[in-house]
Motif scaffolding. Structure first.
Motif, PDB file in Angstrom:
ATOM      1  N   VAL A  75     -14.933  68.287  84.141  1.00  0.00           N
ATOM      2  CA  VAL A  75     -13.953  68.871  83.216  1.00  0.00           C
ATOM      3  C   VAL A  75     -13.140  69.949  83.921  1.00  0.00           C
ATOM      4  O   VAL A  75     -11.923  70.043  83.759  1.00  0.00           O
ATOM      5  N   ASN A  76     -13.815  70.750  84.729  1.00  0.00           N
ATOM      6  CA  ASN A  76     -13.160  71.858  85.428  1.00  0.00           C
ATOM      7  C   ASN A  76     -12.643  71.474  86.808  1.00  0.00           C
ATOM      8  O   ASN A  76     -12.200  72.337  87.560  1.00  0.00           O
ATOM      9  N   ALA A  77     -12.694  70.208  87.155  1.00  0.00           N
ATOM     10  CA  ALA A  77     -12.224  69.687  88.446  1.00  0.00           C
ATOM     11  C   ALA A  77     -12.935  70.362  89.619  1.00  0.00           C
ATOM     12  O   ALA A  77     -12.323  70.658  90.637  1.00  0.00           O
ATOM     13  N   GLU A  78     -14.249  70.595  89.462  1.00  0.00           N
ATOM     14  CA  GLU A  78     -15.036  71.185  90.535  1.00  0.00           C
ATOM     15  C   GLU A  78     -15.638  70.076  91.398  1.00  0.00           C
ATOM     16  O   GLU A  78     -15.886  68.968  90.911  1.00  0.00           O
ATOM     17  N   GLN A  79     -15.897  70.387  92.647  1.00  0.00           N
ATOM     18  CA  GLN A  79     -16.488  69.430  93.575  1.00  0.00           C
ATOM     19  C   GLN A  79     -17.912  69.102  93.149  1.00  0.00           C
ATOM     20  O   GLN A  79     -18.645  69.963  92.702  1.00  0.00           O
ATOM     21  N   GLY A  80     -18.300  67.850  93.324  1.00  0.00           N
ATOM     22  CA  GLY A  80     -19.674  67.427  93.091  1.00  0.00           C
ATOM     23  C   GLY A  80     -20.007  67.080  91.662  1.00  0.00           C
ATOM     24  O   GLY A  80     -21.173  66.824  91.352  1.00  0.00           O
ATOM     25  N   GLY A  81     -19.026  67.045  90.790  1.00  0.00           N
ATOM     26  CA  GLY A  81     -19.286  66.739  89.386  1.00  0.00           C
ATOM     27  C   GLY A  81     -19.785  65.321  89.171  1.00  0.00           C
ATOM     28  O   GLY A  81     -20.771  65.094  88.475  1.00  0.00           O
ATOM     29  N   TRP A  82     -19.089  64.364  89.779  1.00  0.00           N
ATOM     30  CA  TRP A  82     -19.505  62.959  89.639  1.00  0.00           C
ATOM     31  C   TRP A  82     -20.891  62.749  90.211  1.00  0.00           C
ATOM     32  O   TRP A  82     -21.727  62.073  89.613  1.00  0.00           O
TER      33      TRP A  82
ATOM     34  N   LEU B 192     -10.799  66.651  84.242  1.00  0.00           N
ATOM     35  CA  LEU B 192     -11.085  65.758  83.139  1.00  0.00           C
ATOM     36  C   LEU B 192     -10.870  66.439  81.790  1.00  0.00           C
ATOM     37  O   LEU B 192     -10.523  65.785  80.812  1.00  0.00           O
ATOM     38  N   GLY B 193     -11.049  67.752  81.742  1.00  0.00           N
ATOM     39  CA  GLY B 193     -10.840  68.499  80.499  1.00  0.00           C
ATOM     40  C   GLY B 193      -9.407  68.413  80.013  1.00  0.00           C
ATOM     41  O   GLY B 193      -9.145  68.270  78.818  1.00  0.00           O
ATOM     42  N   LYS B 194      -8.466  68.492  80.931  1.00  0.00           N
ATOM     43  CA  LYS B 194      -7.046  68.362  80.580  1.00  0.00           C
ATOM     44  C   LYS B 194      -6.764  66.951  80.061  1.00  0.00           C
ATOM     45  O   LYS B 194      -6.041  66.761  79.091  1.00  0.00           O
ATOM     46  N   THR B 195      -7.396  65.956  80.701  1.00  0.00           N
ATOM     47  CA  THR B 195      -7.228  64.561  80.286  1.00  0.00           C
ATOM     48  C   THR B 195      -7.822  64.339  78.899  1.00  0.00           C
ATOM     49  O   THR B 195      -7.204  63.667  78.061  1.00  0.00           O
ATOM     50  N   PHE B 196      -9.026  64.887  78.629  1.00  0.00           N
ATOM     51  CA  PHE B 196      -9.630  64.784  77.296  1.00  0.00           C
ATOM     52  C   PHE B 196      -8.689  65.363  76.246  1.00  0.00           C
ATOM     53  O   PHE B 196      -8.445  64.748  75.211  1.00  0.00           O
ATOM     54  N   TYR B 197      -8.166  66.538  76.529  1.00  0.00           N
ATOM     55  CA  TYR B 197      -7.275  67.195  75.577  1.00  0.00           C
ATOM     56  C   TYR B 197      -6.039  66.329  75.299  1.00  0.00           C
ATOM     57  O   TYR B 197      -5.675  66.105  74.146  1.00  0.00           O
ATOM     58  N   LYS B 198      -5.408  65.848  76.357  1.00  0.00           N
ATOM     59  CA  LYS B 198      -4.194  65.045  76.184  1.00  0.00           C
ATOM     60  C   LYS B 198      -4.480  63.753  75.428  1.00  0.00           C
ATOM     61  O   LYS B 198      -3.666  63.315  74.603  1.00  0.00           O
ATOM     62  N   LEU B 199      -5.635  63.138  75.690  1.00  0.00           N
ATOM     63  CA  LEU B 199      -5.997  61.897  75.009  1.00  0.00           C
ATOM     64  C   LEU B 199      -6.198  62.128  73.516  1.00  0.00           C
ATOM     65  O   LEU B 199      -5.666  61.374  72.683  1.00  0.00           O
TER      66      LEU B 199
END
Length: 113
Positions: free
Chosen positions: A83-90, A25-32
């Motif tokens: 943000v870091n695409a780690e498991q269990g974030g959601w 999600l961090g990469k997506t935030f940055y690109k947005l």
């Protein structure tokens, strides 16, 4: 000290550092944010573009202060996992949201008595 790009982002890291992430999600935030900045520059709204660029330098912990909704620490920790695409974030984010809602309901009950 220099920031280690191989480590996951933490709450004091900025949204702009998402450029170094491979996914998440961090990469997506940055690109947005970058896209909105470029779009505003393209249409000639330089003042708004600069205001959007401010978000690039905002640390993730600042999201709770800058958003309409008050973000709890547990929600922020879940967000950082996403943000870091780690498991269990959601899952962590949703559990913290449920806990926060329950606490707000308890406070509302106490106030109404």
């Amino acid at each position: 000290t220099r920031w280690d790009r191989s480590k996951p982002l933490e709450v004091n890291d900025t949204i702009g550092q998402g450029v170094y992430l491979k996914k998440g999600l961090g990469k997506t935030f940055y690109k947005l944010v970058k896209f909105v900045h470029s779009l505003l520059l393209f249409i000639g709204d330089k003042k708004s573009a600069n205001n959007i660029l401010f978000i690039m330098h905002l640390p993730y912990r600042g999201i709770s202060r800058m958003s309409v909704v008050n973000v709890s620490w547990g929600q922020l920790m879940g967000l950082m996992k996403m943000v870091n695409a780690e498991q269990g974030g959601w899952k962590e984010f949703l559990e913290a949201t449920r806990e926060k809602k329950e606490q707000q309901e308890i406070k509302a009950e106490v106030k109404s008595k």
